[in-house]
Design a protein around this motif. Structure first.
Motif, PDB file in Angstrom:
ATOM      1  N   LYS A  70       0.833  -1.205   0.000  1.00  0.00           N
ATOM      2  CA  LYS A  70       0.000   0.000   0.000  1.00  0.00           C
ATOM      3  C   LYS A  70       0.865   1.251   0.000  1.00  0.00           C
TER       4      LYS A  70
ATOM      5  N   LYS B 289       2.745   0.891  -3.285  1.00  0.00           N
ATOM      6  CA  LYS B 289       1.729   0.644  -4.317  1.00  0.00           C
ATOM      7  C   LYS B 289       1.850   1.639  -5.456  1.00  0.00           C
TER       8      LYS B 289
ATOM      9  N   PRO C  72      -0.720  -7.624  -1.455  1.00  0.00           N
ATOM     10  CA  PRO C  72      -1.301  -6.508  -2.213  1.00  0.00           C
ATOM     11  C   PRO C  72      -2.689  -6.849  -2.743  1.00  0.00           C
TER      12      PRO C  72
END
Length: 233
Positions: free
Chosen positions: A13, A17, A39
């Motif tokens: 995240k 990400k 994820p």
């Protein structure tokens, strides 16, 4: 031309990400690791591996798996980080060790193992995600600040040692941005951050990712600490 490969820690995240998205859109292979939560997204040409970077054996397995999958490592981004908020006299040994082992030890382990491969290639870049907390004092952040300060020193030393092999090592200090940690900061703190900004804004995480993407390909800059922010002390 063969696609380049980037290793990203803490890929589940936030910054991790966003980095996975930015590098993937630019044709890179992505090999990322996460500690607990896998994820909830996918990107092309990627492999996500469960690994606790505070444990050296798991780091070695992560690097080995990356090489087996993509054959080389062109860039490493040490992004994984944890924080424990407590004043020094209330901080337990477990809280202190968790932060230092993940943020500082983990970064060291990743650099050490990645350099083994990059030295063979005589090429590569390492980018460490540090924090302005390495230079500023905040109540309740002793462990986090100490770990990030250590990463700054580690970055400069690694740059000196790796430079003769054509490998760059730099660090980036993200400004305040809206990831999981940021959204819980509270409106008052966010307004305070904006007032200190010459642009009256917080950091755009997409711009941050694109800056790191650019830095990954720079061959003549190393040992530098980039403050990606618009606040002036």
């Amino acid at each position: 031309m063969e696609a380049k490969t980037v290793l990203i820690t803490g890929i589940s995240k936030g910054i991790g990400k966003e980095l996975a998205s930015a590098f993937s859109k630019n044709g890179w292979n992505i090999c990322g690791c996460y500690k607990n939560n896998s994820p909830d997204y996918t990107v092309p040409n990627s492999k996500f591996i469960k690994a606790d970077i505070s444990k050296y054996d798991e780091v070695k397995k992560f690097i080995k798996s990356s090489i087996c999958e993509f054959r080389k490592i062109d860039c490493v981004i040490n992004n994984a980080s944890v924080a424990e908020r407590a004043t020094i006299f209330r901080m337990t040994d477990e809280m202190w060790e968790r932060v230092i082992k993940t943020n500082l030890n983990g970064t060291f382990y990743i650099i050490k193992e990645a350099l083994r491969e990059m030295i063979k290639q005589r090429n590569g870049s390492i980018i460490n995600i540090a924090s302005i907390s390495a230079f500023k004092s905040y109540v309740g952040t002793a462990g986090y600040s100490a770990s990030k300060s250590g990463i700054i020193s580690l970055t400069r030393t690694a740059a000196r040692e790796a430079g003769r092999f054509g490998i760059t090592v730099n660090a980036v200090l993200p400004g305040f941005h809206f990831t999981n940690m940021g959204v819980n900061a509270g409106d008052a703190y966010i307004e305070k951050v904006k007032r200190k900004s010459v642009l009256n804004v917080t950091t755009d995480i997409k711009e941050l990712a694109n800056f790191i993407l650019f830095l990954a390909d720079v061959k003549t800059v190393s040992g530098q600490i980039f403050n990606f922010d618009s606040r002036i002390a």
